[in-house]
Write an enzyme that holds these catalytic residues in place. Sequence first.
Site, PDB file in Angstrom:
ATOM      1  N   CYS A   1       0.845  -1.193   0.000  1.00  0.00           N
ATOM      2  CA  CYS A   1       0.000   0.000   0.000  1.00  0.00           C
ATOM      3  C   CYS A   1       0.884   1.248   0.000  1.00  0.00           C
ATOM      4  O   CYS A   1       1.800   1.367   0.829  1.00  0.00           O
ATOM      5  CB  CYS A   1      -0.910  -0.007   1.222  1.00  0.00           C
ATOM      6  SG  CYS A   1      -1.955   1.462   1.363  1.00  0.00           S
TER       7      CYS A   1
ATOM      8  N   CYS B   1       0.404   3.107   3.537  1.00  0.00           N
ATOM      9  CA  CYS B   1       0.840   2.612   4.846  1.00  0.00           C
ATOM     10  C   CYS B   1       1.844   1.473   4.789  1.00  0.00           C
ATOM     11  O   CYS B   1       2.255   0.966   5.832  1.00  0.00           O
ATOM     12  CB  CYS B   1      -0.374   2.196   5.671  1.00  0.00           C
ATOM     13  SG  CYS B   1      -1.178   0.688   5.078  1.00  0.00           S
TER      14      CYS B   1
ATOM     15  N   CYS C   1      -7.347  -1.257   1.416  1.00  0.00           N
ATOM     16  CA  CYS C   1      -6.291  -1.734   2.305  1.00  0.00           C
ATOM     17  C   CYS C   1      -6.893  -2.036   3.670  1.00  0.00           C
ATOM     18  O   CYS C   1      -7.618  -1.220   4.241  1.00  0.00           O
ATOM     19  CB  CYS C   1      -5.201  -0.670   2.425  1.00  0.00           C
ATOM     20  SG  CYS C   1      -3.907  -1.074   3.628  1.00  0.00           S
TER      21      CYS C   1
ATOM     22  N   CYS D   1      -5.184   0.662   6.427  1.00  0.00           N
ATOM     23  CA  CYS D   1      -5.472   2.105   6.454  1.00  0.00           C
ATOM     24  C   CYS D   1      -6.802   2.467   5.788  1.00  0.00           C
ATOM     25  O   CYS D   1      -7.228   3.608   5.854  1.00  0.00           O
ATOM     26  CB  CYS D   1      -4.345   2.902   5.817  1.00  0.00           C
ATOM     27  SG  CYS D   1      -4.202   2.739   4.020  1.00  0.00           S
TER      28      CYS D   1
ATOM     29  N   CYS E   1      -8.593  -5.560  -9.796  1.00  0.00           N
ATOM     30  CA  CYS E   1      -8.201  -4.502 -10.719  1.00  0.00           C
ATOM     31  C   CYS E   1      -7.752  -3.316  -9.864  1.00  0.00           C
ATOM     32  O   CYS E   1      -8.587  -2.610  -9.286  1.00  0.00           O
ATOM     33  CB  CYS E   1      -9.391  -4.155 -11.606  1.00  0.00           C
ATOM     34  SG  CYS E   1      -9.004  -3.001 -12.915  1.00  0.00           S
TER      35      CYS E   1
END
Length: 164
Positions: free
Chosen positions: A82, A85, A130, A133, A153
């Site tokens: 991510c 984070c 995510c 976060c 995607c």
Amino acid sequence: MHQTSTTRRRLLAGASVSIAVPLLAACGSSPAEAKSFPIQRSEAEWRKRLTKDEFWILREAGTERRFTSPLLHEKRKGTFICAGCANELYSSTTKYDSRTGWPSFWKALPGAVGTSTDTTFGMRRTEVHCADCGGHLGHIFGDGPPPTGKRHCINGLAMDFRPA
């Protein structure tokens, strides 16, 4: 009178388009901010930490243009994390070329992502975010390869790549 009416219609149509285009440019729902996530930051903190485009995608559910992400062509072994984070999201072993213009994966790492229902644009889609976060990553579709049949995607700007 006819010319005034036509001008007024054009003005209203133009105003409608200028309002609708930014709304349609967003990928769908807003990030899963209503839920509580292990990593919490204020809007100001997110803006300081992320680039303008990363903020738009991760925190405002934007969508990058097709075929623009360098991660689309990333073929090395490693982990996609991510951009907000550094949570580990996808292994390079699950990445494949879906020919859609966005990095695609058939499976996330265990516990790495969460989902929610996105009903924008008059359709029902599965938004993926995510798990740490709540940042918007993209959507999951049911047209992926075996063994899952899923296509995650994902916006390339929502991720960074950590080589193995």
